[in-house]
Write an enzyme that holds these catalytic residues in place. Structure first.
Site, mmCIF file in Angstrom:
data_model
loop_
_atom_site.group_PDB
_atom_site.id
_atom_site.type_symbol
_atom_site.label_atom_id
_atom_site.label_comp_id
_atom_site.label_asym_id
_atom_site.label_seq_id
_atom_site.Cartn_x
_atom_site.Cartn_y
_atom_site.Cartn_z
ATOM 1 N N HIS A 1 4.699 2.413 6.682
ATOM 2 C CA HIS A 1 4.446 0.977 6.071
ATOM 3 C C HIS A 1 3.820 1.296 4.497
ATOM 4 O O HIS A 1 3.526 0.132 3.996
ATOM 5 C CB HIS A 1 3.774 0.047 6.925
HETATM 6 C C1 UD1 Z 1 -2.192 -4.020 5.432
HETATM 7 C C2 UD1 Z 1 -3.546 -3.157 4.915
HETATM 8 C C3 UD1 Z 1 -3.053 -1.408 5.318
HETATM 9 C C4 UD1 Z 1 -2.928 -1.539 6.753
HETATM 10 C C5 UD1 Z 1 -1.784 -2.092 7.217
HETATM 11 C C6 UD1 Z 1 -1.632 -2.030 8.763
HETATM 12 C C7 UD1 Z 1 -4.406 -3.585 2.739
HETATM 13 C C8 UD1 Z 1 -4.625 -3.209 1.384
HETATM 14 N N1 UD1 Z 1 -3.370 -3.173 3.369
HETATM 15 O O1 UD1 Z 1 -1.012 -3.392 4.622
HETATM 16 O O2 UD1 Z 1 -4.064 -0.855 4.684
HETATM 17 O O3 UD1 Z 1 -2.555 -0.072 7.282
HETATM 18 O O4 UD1 Z 1 -2.116 -3.554 6.765
HETATM 19 O O5 UD1 Z 1 -0.583 -2.926 9.205
HETATM 20 O O6 UD1 Z 1 -5.358 -4.484 3.282
HETATM 21 N N2 UD1 Z 1 3.555 -9.590 6.645
HETATM 22 C C9 UD1 Z 1 4.031 -10.207 7.811
HETATM 23 N N3 UD1 Z 1 3.374 -10.668 8.790
HETATM 24 C C10 UD1 Z 1 2.128 -10.357 8.945
HETATM 25 C C11 UD1 Z 1 1.312 -9.618 7.767
HETATM 26 C C12 UD1 Z 1 2.242 -9.301 7.128
HETATM 27 O O7 UD1 Z 1 5.447 -10.565 7.529
HETATM 28 O O8 UD1 Z 1 1.517 -10.858 10.012
HETATM 29 C C13 UD1 Z 1 4.296 -9.183 5.876
HETATM 30 C C14 UD1 Z 1 4.327 -10.068 4.560
HETATM 31 O O9 UD1 Z 1 5.627 -9.637 4.086
HETATM 32 C C15 UD1 Z 1 3.305 -9.218 3.659
HETATM 33 C C16 UD1 Z 1 3.567 -7.815 3.999
HETATM 34 O O10 UD1 Z 1 3.827 -7.697 5.492
HETATM 35 O O11 UD1 Z 1 3.741 -9.182 2.240
HETATM 36 C C17 UD1 Z 1 2.623 -6.656 3.946
HETATM 37 O O12 UD1 Z 1 1.319 -7.344 4.339
HETATM 38 P P1 UD1 Z 1 -0.012 -7.167 3.887
HETATM 39 O O13 UD1 Z 1 -1.298 -7.383 4.769
HETATM 40 O O14 UD1 Z 1 -0.158 -7.326 2.565
HETATM 41 O O15 UD1 Z 1 -0.171 -5.387 4.023
HETATM 42 P P2 UD1 Z 1 0.293 -4.314 4.977
HETATM 43 O O16 UD1 Z 1 1.340 -3.596 4.291
HETATM 44 O O17 UD1 Z 1 0.301 -4.881 6.244
#
Ligand code: UD1
Length: 369
Positions: free
Chosen positions: A208
């Site tokens: 991821h």
């Molecule tokens: C975040 C953390 C990362 C961690 C990871 C674990 C930061 C900078 N990054 O990254 O350190 O390893 O979580 O999973 O804080 N999304 C969904 N549903 C959710 C959450 C996210 O669909 O419940 C999708 C959204 O499209 C979002 C993308 O995932 O834009 C990324 O989510 P985000 O929380 O920004 O970062 P992660 O890649 O999950």
């Protein structure tokens, strides 16, 4: 020295839950008034709610609902509602965990309000400033009064950055408390069988990191390499929504043998990870969990903030070049992979040590000024 009676524990994203659950329970068992705040950085049922059930953690007292956005906007969205929550609850201590955007945002709020801040999993460093998590780690540590480290490399990193030793307390690995508490239950369910796999005869993949999944060429190279591996070893791939989104946007095809499934809850994931022949991952936490389980881990990154998993555990930092994956997997299949040992203080009692340290009172940066 302040004495602590009221604590706000913060969670925001998936890797926070298993770190904070044992800390939250240990603080409550000491009779402290503990509030649990969920920023809502992760919000899908499978990325969030399922973990509270699996870990036996009570529902959060507050859910800030910040959702997904750019890093700066997501961080900004946490600041105001968490500030208001602190104004209303008036904690003596804000406890944050890990390295996600919510961690930094809430540490900043605590520091700016003059509330003591404690950081669970302090001192980890990858040395790679391109990682958003590295920025969060460094800034959170420097804003925190109490730095709760999982291993001695954490202490060394903090001291090297000029942080005074009185701010550092080595408590061990809180996430491994959760692993030890729930492993038996996780193994009772037939995790691999549900996916048509036999224990010890499959690998598990998670990907991821922006550096692996945001650029189409890199992602398609990784998928192709995993497809070649899957000819010899079936691979289960619980897919993060970010990665699924990238695959769909770029219309990439998923090779045969690479079984894509929805993100798993804590118990289901622990069950399939514990019985895997090997893990291929770019996660931070999984490097530690595989070391605790004795499962070989190939980390698809150029660096790790968890070097103890390499020096003592089962982890190999392979790099993100897809070409290296097949040979490394073949080597694990031939030799059985690294055995490793379990690092000191990864013993299931780290949360209790956090509570003991907190109850002893906290010296703050403000009073030392
Ligand atoms: C975040 C953390 C990362 C961690 C990871 C674990 C930061 C900078 N990054 O990254 O350190 O390893 O979580 O999973 O804080 N999304 C969904 N549903 C959710 C959450 C996210 O669909 O419940 C999708 C959204 O499209 C979002 C993308 O995932 O834009 C990324 O989510 P985000 O929380 O920004 O970062 P992660 O890649 O999950």
């Amino acid at each position: 020295m302040i004495s602590v009676k009221r604590v706000t524990c913060v969670v925001g994203a998936r890797p926070n839950f298993m770190k904070m659950a044992p800390v939250h329970a240990a603080l409550r068992s000491r009779g402290l008034d503990v509030r649990l705040v969920h920023t809502g950085q992760h919000y899908d049922e499978r990325m969030s709610a399922i973990f509270f059930d699996d870990l036996g953690m009570p529902r959060p007292d507050a859910f800030l609902g910040v959702g997904s956005a750019s890093h700066a906007v997501q961080t900004a969205r946490v600041l105001e509602p968490f500030d208001a929550d602190c104004a209303a609850f008036e904690p003596d201590l804000v406890l944050v965990a890990g390295d996600v955007n919510s961690t930094l945002a809430c540490a900043l709020v605590g520091a700016k309000r003059g509330i003591a801040v404690g950081h669970v999993e302090a001192g980890l460093r990858s040395g790679d400033w391109r990682m958003p998590e590295e920025i969060n780690r460094v800034l959170t540590d420097h804003a925190s009064d109490l730095l709760l480290t999982p291993s001695s490399d954490g202490d060394d990193n903090l001291l090297a950055e000029g942080i005074a030793s009185w701010r550092i307390a080595r408590v061990g690995n809180c996430m491994i408390d959760s692993l030890r508490a729930h492993l038996e239950r996780a193994l009772q369910a037939d995790g691999p069988g549900r996916f048509g796999l036999a224990p010890g005869e499959y690998g598990v993949v998670t990907l991821h990191r922006p550096s692996n999944v945001d650029e189409v060429g890199q992602l398609s190279g990784l998928l192709a390499a995993l497809g070649r591996v899957a000819r010899d070893l079936p691979l289960l791939f619980p897919i993060h929504p970010r990665t699924r989104g990238r695959i769909e946007d770029a219309c990439l095809s998923v090779p045969v043998g690479l079984q894509l499934i929805e993100p798993l809850g804590y118990l289901d994931f622990l069950g399939v990870m514990a019985q895997a022949r090997l893990m291929l991952t770019d996660s931070g936490g999984i490097q530690e969990e595989t070391t605790a389980l004795g499962v070989p881990c190939l980390t698809l990154r150029d660096s790790t903030e968890r070097p103890i998993t390499v020096t003592e555990g089962t982890n190999t930092v392979l790099g993100s070049d897809p070409a290296a994956i097949e040979a490394a997997v073949a080597e694990v299949l031939r030799t059985g992979g690294r055995r490793g040992r379990i690092p000191d203080l990864w013993d299931g009692h780290a949360g209790e040590r956090v509570a003991t340290r907190v109850c002893a009172g906290i010296r703050t940066l403000a009073e030392r000024a």
